[in-house]
Enzyme design. Structure first.
Site, PDB file in Angstrom:
ATOM      1  N   PHE A 155       1.005  -1.134  -0.012  1.00 56.44           N
ATOM      2  CA  PHE A 155       0.160  -0.039   0.212  1.00 56.44           C
ATOM      3  C   PHE A 155       0.673   1.666   0.129  1.00 56.44           C
ATOM      4  O   PHE A 155       1.470   1.532   1.107  1.00 56.44           O
ATOM      5  CB  PHE A 155      -0.579   0.274   0.618  1.00 56.44           C
ATOM      6  N   GLU A 197       2.827   3.469  10.428  1.00 58.82           N
ATOM      7  CA  GLU A 197       0.507   3.612  10.836  1.00 58.82           C
ATOM      8  C   GLU A 197       0.692   4.536  11.558  1.00 58.82           C
ATOM      9  O   GLU A 197      -0.478   4.664  12.432  1.00 58.82           O
ATOM     10  CB  GLU A 197       0.381   2.224  10.879  1.00 58.82           C
TER      11      GLU A 197
HETATM   12  C1  FAD Z   1       9.947   0.808   7.681  1.00 62.37           C
HETATM   13  C2  FAD Z   1       8.616   1.713   7.533  1.00 62.37           C
HETATM   14  C3  FAD Z   1       8.326   0.587   6.759  1.00 62.37           C
HETATM   15  C4  FAD Z   1       7.114   1.685   6.260  1.00 62.37           C
HETATM   16  N1  FAD Z   1       5.929   1.051   5.692  1.00 62.37           N
HETATM   17  C5  FAD Z   1       5.123   2.120   5.006  1.00 62.37           C
HETATM   18  C6  FAD Z   1       3.777   1.026   4.326  1.00 62.37           C
HETATM   19  O1  FAD Z   1       4.369   0.341   3.762  1.00 62.37           O
HETATM   20  N2  FAD Z   1       3.118   2.525   2.899  1.00 62.37           N
HETATM   21  C7  FAD Z   1       3.017   3.683   3.640  1.00 62.37           C
HETATM   22  O2  FAD Z   1       2.302   4.463   2.732  1.00 62.37           O
HETATM   23  N3  FAD Z   1       3.980   4.326   4.500  1.00 62.37           N
HETATM   24  C8  FAD Z   1       4.464   3.121   4.986  1.00 62.37           C
HETATM   25  N4  FAD Z   1       5.452   3.758   5.901  1.00 62.37           N
HETATM   26  C9  FAD Z   1       5.607   5.277   5.952  1.00 62.37           C
HETATM   27  C10 FAD Z   1       5.487   6.159   7.332  1.00 62.37           C
HETATM   28  O3  FAD Z   1       3.949   5.082   8.245  1.00 62.37           O
HETATM   29  C11 FAD Z   1       5.365   7.055   7.228  1.00 62.37           C
HETATM   30  O4  FAD Z   1       7.135   7.452   7.929  1.00 62.37           O
HETATM   31  C12 FAD Z   1       5.358   8.026   8.669  1.00 62.37           C
HETATM   32  O5  FAD Z   1       3.620   8.552   8.752  1.00 62.37           O
HETATM   33  C13 FAD Z   1       5.756   9.628   9.192  1.00 62.37           C
HETATM   34  O6  FAD Z   1       5.970  10.353   8.841  1.00 62.37           O
HETATM   35  P1  FAD Z   1       6.999  10.102   7.844  1.00 62.37           P
HETATM   36  O7  FAD Z   1       8.306   9.946   7.939  1.00 62.37           O
HETATM   37  O8  FAD Z   1       6.975  11.148   6.825  1.00 62.37           O
HETATM   38  O9  FAD Z   1       7.227  11.991   9.299  1.00 62.37           O
HETATM   39  P2  FAD Z   1       6.494  13.105   9.557  1.00 62.37           P
HETATM   40  O10 FAD Z   1       4.809  13.026   8.977  1.00 62.37           O
HETATM   41  O11 FAD Z   1       7.632  14.297   8.819  1.00 62.37           O
HETATM   42  O12 FAD Z   1       6.876  13.512  10.442  1.00 62.37           O
HETATM   43  C14 FAD Z   1       8.310  13.665  11.232  1.00 62.37           C
HETATM   44  C15 FAD Z   1       7.376  14.307  12.702  1.00 62.37           C
HETATM   45  O13 FAD Z   1       7.017  15.409  12.870  1.00 62.37           O
HETATM   46  C16 FAD Z   1       5.993  15.115  13.748  1.00 62.37           C
HETATM   47  N5  FAD Z   1       4.499  15.821  13.481  1.00 62.37           N
HETATM   48  C17 FAD Z   1       4.325  15.587  12.195  1.00 62.37           C
HETATM   49  N6  FAD Z   1       3.322  16.963  11.964  1.00 62.37           N
HETATM   50  C18 FAD Z   1       2.798  17.006  13.198  1.00 62.37           C
HETATM   51  C19 FAD Z   1       1.476  17.643  13.995  1.00 62.37           C
HETATM   52  N7  FAD Z   1       0.596  18.013  13.753  1.00 62.37           N
HETATM   53  N8  FAD Z   1       1.570  17.841  15.019  1.00 62.37           N
HETATM   54  C20 FAD Z   1       2.821  17.447  16.011  1.00 62.37           C
HETATM   55  N9  FAD Z   1       3.781  16.867  15.272  1.00 62.37           N
HETATM   56  C21 FAD Z   1       4.290  16.513  13.904  1.00 62.37           C
HETATM   57  C22 FAD Z   1       5.655  13.556  13.384  1.00 62.37           C
HETATM   58  O14 FAD Z   1       5.012  12.643  14.539  1.00 62.37           O
HETATM   59  C23 FAD Z   1       7.099  13.646  13.756  1.00 62.37           C
HETATM   60  O15 FAD Z   1       7.801  12.602  14.496  1.00 62.37           O
HETATM   61  C24 FAD Z   1       6.641   2.720   6.774  1.00 62.37           C
HETATM   62  C25 FAD Z   1       7.622   3.258   7.211  1.00 62.37           C
HETATM   63  C26 FAD Z   1       8.899   3.241   7.300  1.00 62.37           C
HETATM   64  C27 FAD Z   1       9.718   3.805   8.293  1.00 62.37           C
END
Ligand code: FAD
Length: 380
Positions: free
Chosen positions: A120, A363
């Site tokens: 996904f 997630e």
């Molecule tokens: C090993 C791995 C497997 C994954 N598998 C999938 C997958 O199969 N499919 C998929 O679609 N995604 C996948 N992901 C993605 C994962 O869901 C995202 O990394 C996660 O949702 C966070 O998004 P980001 O990394 O862009 O962090 P960001 O959204 O950039 O967040 C960075 C930091 O800012 C904080 N933050 C952001 N907005 C706010 C707010 N409004 N208030 C307070 N704090 C905030 C966050 O909590 C975090 O601490 C995977 C990630 C990893 C590392």
């Protein structure tokens, strides 16, 4: 609390994890190789079809059964557990819940057997927590969707048995100016889809994660999943459920840390006695049990609400938030109990420590869970 069928499933998966996964997974982890043989056997056990109806090749169970299996796998290894979680809850479930009859008949039997994995693709390099920031686009052209953009961190997207990736893409703009997002199935190997080499990760090293690029990727219009413009609502539902499954995974890891710590505390000698006879070590273990037990109740309750058809969004967020944070705590404490050996890769707790942190991120981060809970309580 578990039915006799679920106890049987729990026992079967526990034995499988101990007998089949535990002996070989450390080598896969070190070598960062995908455990195809384990996945094949998980398919034979019926784990990939657990929550799906028999008419599509599933086992006729429910989402809670899937969670029980995930917990038991994670008790031994999280890479294998996330492979199952992502294949079922993120890969197959969107098609099962929202797909057309033809999509279900085409894809689900292979996915339920474990011979084909689905992925996904929601997250993008510039849009994770803020999924509304999706930039990948899908435009209609000559009876096809033409997809351009990129996705980041997509689990199960590049294995030899990956068959499809359901991607979210912007398909238009609403009257209020917000993006209209839809979900579209992209079969693996479609021209224009580039799967980048595996990431070098801190943990989950025997699971498969890639960045994906879409350069004029063309797929038939029939590959739309559900209604056009419903992609945002669909993935919110998928993620609400997925949080219960991730909570189960976190509980499994927390339990694994506890299991290993009890064994070690009862055998490791220091100052002429086992270290567990020191109250400071024994109390760490008592606290690990307390956290794990409580977190398990939280995900059991969220799953029960979901299966009764009740609102479960907040409870799923609570379960995911609590269990991921206690998994990190248990992993840290388990490593501490193991002393220097806990820092050595040959000990399972070292893997659990590395694997725990992502649970607070994937997630929906802990911050996102707190936002959901606070919003649901009417204070944000
Ligand atoms: C090993 C791995 C497997 C994954 N598998 C999938 C997958 O199969 N499919 C998929 O679609 N995604 C996948 N992901 C993605 C994962 O869901 C995202 O990394 C996660 O949702 C966070 O998004 P980001 O990394 O862009 O962090 P960001 O959204 O950039 O967040 C960075 C930091 O800012 C904080 N933050 C952001 N907005 C706010 C707010 N409004 N208030 C307070 N704090 C905030 C966050 O909590 C975090 O601490 C995977 C990630 C990893 C590392």
């Amino acid at each position: 609390m578990l039915t006799p069928e679920l106890v049987l499933l729990q026992t079967t998966v526990r034995e499988f994890a101990n007998d089949v996964v535990a002996p070989v997974i450390g080598a896969h982890y070190e070598e960062r190789t995908f455990p195809y043989e384990i996945v094949r056997q998980m398919g034979d056990l019926g784990l990939f079809g657990l929550p799906f109806s028999e008419e599509y090749g599933g086992g006729g169970g429910d989402y809670f059964a899937l969670c029980i299996a995930i917990e038991e796998l994670a008790r031994v290894d999280s890479s294998v557990a996330i492979t199952l979680e992502a294949a079922v809850s993120l890969g197959a479930m969107p098609i099962y819940r929202f797909g057309t009859e033809e999509q279900k008949r085409t894809y689900l039997p292979e996915m339920c057997s474990g011979r084909m994995l689905g992925a996904f693709g929601l997250t993008e390099p510039g849009a994770g927590s803020d999924a509304g920031g999706t930039r990948t686009s899908a435009v209609r052209s000559a009876g096809e969707w033409v997809i351009n953009g990129s996705k980041a961190f997509i689990t199960n997207s590049g294995t030899d048995i990956t068959g499809l990736i359901t991607v979210t893409a912007v398909t238009g703009t609403r009257a209020d100016g917000t993006k209209e997002i839809s979900s579209i199935i992209v079969p693996s190997g479609t021209p224009g889809l580039t799967v980048a080499p595996s990431y070098s990760k801190v943990g989950w090293n025997a699971s498969d994660t890639h960045e994906l690029a879409f350069d004029n990727v063309r797929v038939p219009l029939e590959n739309l999943v559900g209604e056009e413009g419903r992609g945002f609502a669909q993935f919110l539902r998928i993620l609400d459920e997925g949080r219960i499954a991730i909570s189960a995974l976190a509980v499994g890891l927390a339990q694994g840390c506890l299991d290993e710590s009890v064994k070690y505390a009862n055998t490791r000698m220091a100052f002429g006695r086992t270290i567990g006879t020191n109250q400071s070590i024994a109390f760490k273990i008592a606290d690990m049990e307390t956290r794990t037990y409580t977190a398990r109740l939280a995900y059991y309750d969220a799953a029960a609400r979901m299966l009764r058809g009740e609102d479960f969004k907040r409870q799923a967020a609570v379960a995911k938030l609590f269990s991921s944070e206690i998994a990190v705590t248990n992993a840290r404490e388990a490593t501490q109990i193991h002393g220097g050996y806990g820092f050595m890769n040959e000990y399972p707790v070292s893997r659990m420590w590395r694997d725990s942190k992502i649970l607070e991120i994937g997630e929906g981060t802990s911050e996102v869970q707190r936002m959901l809970i606070a919003r649901d309580l009417g204070v944000l």
